[in-house]
Design an enzyme around this catalytic site. Structure first.
Site, PDB file in Angstrom:
ATOM      1  N   GLY A 217       0.793  -1.221   0.000  1.00  0.00           N
ATOM      2  CA  GLY A 217       0.000   0.000   0.000  1.00  0.00           C
ATOM      3  C   GLY A 217       0.827   1.274   0.000  1.00  0.00           C
ATOM      4  CG  HIS A 218      -1.199   5.041   0.665  1.00  0.00           C
ATOM      5  ND1 HIS A 218      -0.854   5.922   1.653  1.00  0.00           N
ATOM      6  CD2 HIS A 218      -2.405   4.531   1.022  1.00  0.00           C
ATOM      7  CE1 HIS A 218      -1.805   5.967   2.567  1.00  0.00           C
ATOM      8  NE2 HIS A 218      -2.765   5.120   2.215  1.00  0.00           N
ATOM      9  CG  ASP A 219       2.400   7.585   1.542  1.00  0.00           C
ATOM     10  OD1 ASP A 219       3.251   8.352   1.062  1.00  0.00           O
ATOM     11  OD2 ASP A 219       1.183   7.710   1.319  1.00  0.00           O
TER      12      ASP A 219
END
Length: 308
Positions: A217-219
């Site tokens: 997932g993001h970041d």
């Protein structure tokens, strides 16, 4: 996301039609969400639970829905809808740009890279020496693939972040303006996905190997020399330190840290921070030696009940 030039607090407030508190010449050099902010960045907050975290963070400009005391050296922008105004700012500075060519604008592909048919590469990307992209790979905007990176067929690197705010009208997606950074000699298998950062970079450290059908997932930040087997699923904003091994079908919730050298056995669920150098098992997972004792005890229950 770094701005193309330094903007003043007043300039930023004027873009979204909001009032501000602080020196009108206070400098804003970037826009970021809370997990990746640094000095000069603007961050938004729209829930009192996170006021202190945002005000005390490294961010020096806070887009907030309530007038509060402005910390020294910082600036506030008062907004009725910080999420919406944050989206307005990111779209202003990095608007969505449709693409019809297979390689986007301001993208550099090293001549030694091997690009198979039906590969798509977005805007503002860097594809390094000796990179191999197998058929059907999609590289989204703002991605960096360093020397020796390999991405398996039909994998997607840099899809927009899964980040939504629930409203009466439905779910409103945060505009992604970050990317993905794959460091040297990272390998990603087939049919895997690594989402772009909301406004920063999702990062995979040097030499990490990722199997087929893995999602990150993001970041999320993954360290060097990690190993992830098939069907691992990692939420956004996770920190995985160096030399971590995640075996098949491990799931990891958002905003946790997995310490260096940890091993998580297959089908385990990670719901808390894990210490370095230990082995974990189960869902929710705990140290493997404890879980094995629990399993042994459970196996004896029928016999114990009969005797009881």
């Amino acid at each position: 996301m770094k701005l193309y030039r330094t903007h003043s607090l007043k300039e930023i407030a004027d873009i979204i039609g909001c009032r501000f508190i602080g020196n009108e010449d206070h400098e804003v050099t970037g826009i970021n969400e809370i997990h990746q902010v640094e000095s000069g960045d603007l961050v938004f907050v729209d829930h009192k639970k996170y006021y202190s975290k945002s005000l005390e963070s490294a961010a020096t400009t806070i887009l907030i829905d309530k007038e509060v005391e402005c910390p020294e050296g910082k600036g506030l922008i008062i907004s009725e809808k910080p999420f919406d105004d944050y989206n307005k700012l990111t779209r202003h500075f990095m608007p969505f740009k449709p693409q019809t060519n297979v390689v986007g604008e301001n993208t550099i592909v090293d001549p030694s890279a091997i690009i198979y048919p039906k590969v798509f590469i977005g805007h503002n990307c860097s594809i390094g020496k000796g990179v191999i992209l197998y058929p059907g790979v999609i590289i989204g905007d703002n991605c960096i693939l360093e020397e020796g990176v390999t991405v398996g067929g039909n994998s997607v690197i840099g899809h927009y972040a899964f980040y939504y705010k629930k409203k009466d009208t439905g779910y409103d997606r945060m505009h992604s303006c970050g990317g993905v950074h794959l460091h040297k000699n990272v390998e990603v298998g087939a049919l895997s996905t690594i989402d772009a950062g909301v406004s920063g970079m999702t990062t995979i450290g040097e030499g990490t190997k990722i199997d087929n059908q893995v999602h990150i997932g993001h970041d999320t930040v993954v360290g060097k020399g990690c190993l992830m087997a098939a069907n691992v699923g990692i939420a956004g904003c996770v920190t995985i330190e160096d030399n971590v091994t995640l075996w098949g079908q491990v799931g990891v919730v958002s905003d946790v840290v997995i310490g260096a050298g940890a091993t998580v056995y297959g089908q385990s669920g990670v719901g808390k921070n894990l210490d370095p150098g230990k082995s974990y098992l189960g869902s929710p997972c705990d140290e493997a030696r404890l879980k094995f004792r629990e399993l042994a005890a459970i196996k004896r229950l029928p016999e114990m009940l009969e005797k009881g």
